[in-house]
Design an enzyme around this catalytic site. Sequence first.
Site, PDB file in Angstrom:
ATOM      1  N   GLY A 110       0.090  -3.304   3.020  1.00 41.42           N
ATOM      2  CA  GLY A 110       0.654  -4.659   2.938  1.00 41.42           C
ATOM      3  C   GLY A 110       1.477  -4.827   1.681  1.00 41.42           C
ATOM      4  O   GLY A 110       0.944  -4.856   0.571  1.00 41.42           O
ATOM      5  N   GLY A 140       3.537  -7.428   0.658  1.00 39.78           N
ATOM      6  CA  GLY A 140       4.063  -8.793   0.598  1.00 39.78           C
ATOM      7  C   GLY A 140       4.145  -9.288  -0.831  1.00 39.78           C
ATOM      8  O   GLY A 140       4.508  -8.541  -1.737  1.00 39.78           O
ATOM      9  N   VAL A 156       1.963  -9.854  -2.992  1.00 38.81           N
ATOM     10  CA  VAL A 156       1.146  -9.120  -3.971  1.00 38.81           C
ATOM     11  C   VAL A 156       1.502  -7.627  -3.943  1.00 38.81           C
ATOM     12  O   VAL A 156       1.741  -7.004  -4.972  1.00 38.81           O
ATOM     13  CB  VAL A 156      -0.369  -9.290  -3.682  1.00 38.81           C
ATOM     14  N   LYS A 211     -12.049 -24.660  -0.486  1.00 42.03           N
ATOM     15  CA  LYS A 211     -10.905 -24.093   0.237  1.00 42.03           C
ATOM     16  C   LYS A 211     -10.547 -25.055   1.359  1.00 42.03           C
ATOM     17  O   LYS A 211     -11.418 -25.736   1.915  1.00 42.03           O
ATOM     18  CB  LYS A 211     -11.309 -22.733   0.837  1.00 42.03           C
TER      19      LYS A 211
HETATM   20  P1  NAD Z   1       1.912 -11.816   2.289  1.00 36.74           P
HETATM   21  O1  NAD Z   1       1.820 -12.545   3.574  1.00 36.74           O
HETATM   22  O2  NAD Z   1       3.028 -12.128   1.345  1.00 36.74           O
HETATM   23  O3  NAD Z   1       1.972 -10.229   2.556  1.00 36.74           O
HETATM   24  C1  NAD Z   1       1.127  -9.576   3.452  1.00 36.74           C
HETATM   25  C2  NAD Z   1       1.835  -8.315   3.910  1.00 36.74           C
HETATM   26  O4  NAD Z   1       0.925  -7.586   4.735  1.00 36.74           O
HETATM   27  C3  NAD Z   1       3.093  -8.574   4.741  1.00 36.74           C
HETATM   28  O5  NAD Z   1       4.144  -7.733   4.288  1.00 36.74           O
HETATM   29  C4  NAD Z   1       2.665  -8.219   6.166  1.00 36.74           C
HETATM   30  O6  NAD Z   1       3.733  -7.709   6.951  1.00 36.74           O
HETATM   31  C5  NAD Z   1       1.613  -7.155   5.898  1.00 36.74           C
HETATM   32  N1  NAD Z   1       0.627  -6.973   6.943  1.00 36.74           N
HETATM   33  C6  NAD Z   1       0.050  -7.908   7.729  1.00 36.74           C
HETATM   34  N2  NAD Z   1      -0.856  -7.340   8.550  1.00 36.74           N
HETATM   35  C7  NAD Z   1      -0.859  -6.019   8.254  1.00 36.74           C
HETATM   36  C8  NAD Z   1      -1.567  -4.902   8.743  1.00 36.74           C
HETATM   37  N3  NAD Z   1      -2.470  -5.041   9.719  1.00 36.74           N
HETATM   38  N4  NAD Z   1      -1.293  -3.673   8.215  1.00 36.74           N
HETATM   39  C9  NAD Z   1      -0.357  -3.539   7.235  1.00 36.74           C
HETATM   40  N5  NAD Z   1       0.339  -4.562   6.736  1.00 36.74           N
HETATM   41  C10 NAD Z   1       0.097  -5.786   7.233  1.00 36.74           C
HETATM   42  O7  NAD Z   1       0.476 -12.011   1.588  1.00 36.74           O
HETATM   43  P2  NAD Z   1       0.129 -11.853   0.054  1.00 36.74           P
HETATM   44  O8  NAD Z   1       0.302 -13.144  -0.646  1.00 36.74           O
HETATM   45  O9  NAD Z   1       0.788 -10.620  -0.469  1.00 36.74           O
HETATM   46  O10 NAD Z   1      -1.446 -11.606   0.145  1.00 36.74           O
HETATM   47  C11 NAD Z   1      -1.970 -10.398   0.631  1.00 36.74           C
HETATM   48  C12 NAD Z   1      -3.480 -10.514   0.701  1.00 36.74           C
HETATM   49  O11 NAD Z   1      -4.012 -10.829  -0.591  1.00 36.74           O
HETATM   50  C13 NAD Z   1      -3.991 -11.638   1.633  1.00 36.74           C
HETATM   51  O12 NAD Z   1      -5.195 -11.219   2.207  1.00 36.74           O
HETATM   52  C14 NAD Z   1      -4.248 -12.799   0.675  1.00 36.74           C
HETATM   53  O13 NAD Z   1      -5.231 -13.686   1.174  1.00 36.74           O
HETATM   54  C15 NAD Z   1      -4.772 -12.046  -0.535  1.00 36.74           C
HETATM   55  N6  NAD Z   1      -4.579 -12.765  -1.793  1.00 36.74           N
HETATM   56  C16 NAD Z   1      -3.322 -13.116  -2.189  1.00 36.74           C
HETATM   57  C17 NAD Z   1      -3.160 -13.769  -3.396  1.00 36.74           C
HETATM   58  C18 NAD Z   1      -1.783 -14.156  -3.879  1.00 36.74           C
HETATM   59  O14 NAD Z   1      -1.635 -14.448  -5.082  1.00 36.74           O
HETATM   60  N7  NAD Z   1      -0.758 -14.144  -3.041  1.00 36.74           N
HETATM   61  C19 NAD Z   1      -4.271 -14.066  -4.209  1.00 36.74           C
HETATM   62  C20 NAD Z   1      -5.551 -13.672  -3.781  1.00 36.74           C
HETATM   63  C21 NAD Z   1      -5.693 -13.022  -2.566  1.00 36.74           C
END
Ligand code: NAD
Length: 364
Positions: free
Chosen positions: A192, A194, A196, A90
């Site tokens: 959350g 976002g 995902v 990472k």
């Molecule tokens: P993102 O930044 O697109 O979305 C995150 C969402 O969470 C945002 O809408 C944000 O406003 C919200 N948020 C932030 N803090 C918050 C809180 N305290 N309470 C409620 N909502 C909150 O991120 P993502 O790509 O959707 O990823 C989400 C999680 O999944 C992260 O932890 C990331 O590391 C993990 N992840 C993502 C992927 C991927 O394919 N994108 C793969 C593996 C793991």
Amino acid sequence: MSGALASPMTGEMFELMAEWDGIGVIVRHDAPTGTWIFIALHDDTLGRPVGGCRMKVYERPEDALVDALRLAKGMTSKWAAIDFPFGGGKSVLAIPHELEGAERTGLLHRFGALLNTLNGTYGTGEDMGTTPEDMLTIAQVTSNVMGVEPGSTAAIDPGPYTALGVFESIRSVLRHTVGSDDMTGKRILIQGIGRVGDPLARTISAAGGQVLLSDVDASRVAALAEELGGAVVPAEAVYSTDCDVFAPCAIGAILSEDTIPLLECRGVAGSANNQLRDDDDADLLHGRGILYAPDYMANGGGAMAFGLIFQGVTEDEALKSRVSTIGASLDEIFEESASESISPLVSASRRVERILMAARMPTA
Ligand code: NAD
């Protein structure tokens, strides 16, 4: 350059690395932006270390190093748990402030050039704080970016594949709690929404489930809830709201001795990395009869899709079909957990160890 991030390597950093069981860490200070770059290589038993690049403002570079070490180790478990030929790695770009325009591009190009000096030892991809566009920028100078061909103009968003893996994990949790994975009327609470959480909510809703949505972005959550006919859950009620499955898809370390006693769900399956504040929190969940899908298995869909693309599989249906096997892998974990009265996390760690041990055995 921020004073905090200009700190030299400290004793704490050396201690962190001394306690770590990984291969090593590449550390570089990017003078033009004041960014500390950490590339943590944890394990190469199954293949070359591959894992995303996180870009974030940290209070101290030590915190960024902690993140890099923990996330790289998590990638070793993730690749092994989904049985893919990559190792754990990472990278973290600890920026002093949000970077845009030429400053951001410059950092990403220099990061890409640094990857070239490693001659393919580490492959990167998207993570928190970096975007598909950032991956295209890095790919302008290096071929060591997963999911992006050198010179290509489009990058793949792993979010929908991760969401599919989480959806199948939720179905597995339902099979092992209520005895059926029929989503009709099931209440799934997503923290959350976002890259995902949004596609996850849409998939659940399309399958007949009822989505309960929580996000710090009030207008985004209100709009999606209205579109899908779901409910908005305020942040202060997210842990205590009654639901079938809680899906943490925002930040890590949210399952702890403070929040687990509040939970009113049958199981937890989400995408956030490092959902447990501490590994012992898996026992707290187990003790409460809440079925926990280990995060590195539930959120492996995006990594899986990128691994397949790297191996030359590009057809969307083939990618989705392989990502959907996450549900069956979790079924095995939950069955072992139930039959041996151990937490699913212990069962998943055993699976990881089995796969790594088998790969380390000398071949006849
Ligand atoms: P993102 O930044 O697109 O979305 C995150 C969402 O969470 C945002 O809408 C944000 O406003 C919200 N948020 C932030 N803090 C918050 C809180 N305290 N309470 C409620 N909502 C909150 O991120 P993502 O790509 O959707 O990823 C989400 C999680 O999944 C992260 O932890 C990331 O590391 C993990 N992840 C993502 C992927 C991927 O394919 N994108 C793969 C593996 C793991």
